[in-house]
Scaffold this active site. Sequence first.
Site, PDB file in Angstrom:
ATOM      1  N   GLU A  86      -5.182  -8.288   0.814  1.00  0.00           N
ATOM      2  CA  GLU A  86      -6.339  -8.115   1.939  1.00  0.00           C
ATOM      3  C   GLU A  86      -7.682  -7.974   2.022  1.00  0.00           C
ATOM      4  O   GLU A  86      -7.968  -7.153   1.411  1.00  0.00           O
ATOM      5  CB  GLU A  86      -5.851  -6.903   2.691  1.00  0.00           C
ATOM      6  N   GLU A  96       0.647  -1.067   0.259  1.00  0.00           N
ATOM      7  CA  GLU A  96      -0.004   0.132  -0.027  1.00  0.00           C
ATOM      8  C   GLU A  96       0.672   0.976  -0.423  1.00  0.00           C
ATOM      9  O   GLU A  96       0.614   1.876   1.013  1.00  0.00           O
ATOM     10  CB  GLU A  96      -0.937  -0.068   1.262  1.00  0.00           C
TER      11      GLU A  96
HETATM   12  C1  NOJ Z   1      -4.427  -1.699   5.359  1.00  0.00           C
HETATM   13  C2  NOJ Z   1      -2.659  -2.295   5.837  1.00  0.00           C
HETATM   14  O1  NOJ Z   1      -2.497  -2.915   4.429  1.00  0.00           O
HETATM   15  C3  NOJ Z   1      -3.237  -3.390   7.061  1.00  0.00           C
HETATM   16  O2  NOJ Z   1      -1.735  -3.099   7.827  1.00  0.00           O
HETATM   17  C4  NOJ Z   1      -4.024  -2.118   8.324  1.00  0.00           C
HETATM   18  O3  NOJ Z   1      -4.098  -3.100   9.103  1.00  0.00           O
HETATM   19  C5  NOJ Z   1      -5.602  -2.642   7.069  1.00  0.00           C
HETATM   20  N1  NOJ Z   1      -5.608  -2.796   5.711  1.00  0.00           N
HETATM   21  C6  NOJ Z   1      -6.184  -2.518   7.901  1.00  0.00           C
HETATM   22  O4  NOJ Z   1      -6.564  -0.866   7.991  1.00  0.00           O
END
Ligand code: NOJ
Length: 454
Positions: free
Chosen positions: A353, A160
């Site tokens: 994710e 990200e």
């Molecule tokens: C994005 C991130 O990659 C992760 O580290 C985070 O905890 C989750 N989404 C939830 O916000």
Amino acid sequence: MTHSKFVWGASTASIQIEGGADSRGLSNWDVFCETQGRVHAGHDARIAADHINHVEQDVAILREMGLKAYRFSVSWPRIMPEGLGQVSEEGLAFYDRLIDSLLSNGIEPYLTIFHWDLPYALHLKGGWLNPDISNYISDYTKILVEHFSDRVRHWITLNEPQCFINLSYRMEAHAPGYRVSDRELALAAHNALLSHGKMVQVIKSYAKLTPTITYTQAMPMSSIPYTNTENDIEAARNRQFSITSDFAGTVSVFADPIYLGAYPTEYLNRYESILPNFGHDDFKIISSPIDFLGVNIYMGDYVTAGPNGEAVVVPPQPGHAKTAYNWQVRPECMYWANRFCFERYNKPIIITENGMSGNDWVHLDGKVHDYDRIDYINRHLLELNRAMRDGVDIRGYFHWSLLDNFEWAQGYHERFGLVHVDFENGNRTMKDSAYHFAEIAKTNGNCIGADFSI
Ligand code: NOJ
């Protein structure tokens, strides 16, 4: 196209779960946590889910769930406490233990090289604003690849970039909490892209097992056509890839250079006067071929076409479904974001994710009845499966997260895990959703009326 082996897994990231802060170097997030008012209730990641002392148990849980893949990240400050130079044997040994334990339990490691915990020493050298960062991260990558690639096949470069650049250097929300000029922001974004490209080249040059390489992006402005009309679909598609004044929070600035070999024209035209001087070979390096487009996706906006075809966001209905984090529940994002990305970039996709935070606690019967998460998973997977039926090439799904963990600026306020963690004592309790997700993985989605073997 038939891909018999859809990958089912769960995801975590180093500083969010590991703890063991004394056995690694200082990270930018440690210092951010020390800064008053930055992280919810002054929480920090020194112990987190204490994964470092629960490795075997956490792997046993993955095995009990029957998951064949686990995505985790390596902590750069655990491997190189100063970010450069000296390598910690103890740090390498920790991940050896994790990787060996995964493999001996039939679980494939998916290793993310950088998931936001930057060595503080490199932050002091300018962090992502320093053009040398792409060389530093290449050196770190080389150490990981030389050491782990006899066992690790699946590599994820960056997680990200929209977050560790935009939230960190513009929105003041994540470490280091800056608000830099647009000129510096564009430089940081370019440094991240170049880092990715160089990391890919390092992986390819040094990997012992033939690697697969993924680059994981967030899906900001994920847009769902409000109706199925061509106008709404087109408006949603345009918005998904548009360049806004929040340019470092867009999909296309961080994806076009990788998969299409150039920045979007709209970005070049609009920001010409402030963009860094690109090196001669930058885009060749940045677009070094990779295997998968990694998508982290949690939500989306309904979008309709305005009078001139422009995207107009449809506000949520009063009382709309939301998670504990107040994120809107919009399962159709799983269909549209993936479809739009596949159309534009033509790369097989892995969902690296997806998940939700819930108000989960251990009930009187000793179990965690998180029915909201079960429903969230079902709805999102059904939409994902619909995208596959419509031809989108999706190869895997990793749930965020395996464990309740340190949710960045929200501290321990948000619980995203399939497994409940008692942060007082590190006790783990598999939530109902963990058993449910295990059943989905085992039946390849059949138990919820889907079929991921297509
Ligand atoms: C994005 C991130 O990659 C992760 O580290 C985070 O905890 C989750 N989404 C939830 O916000």
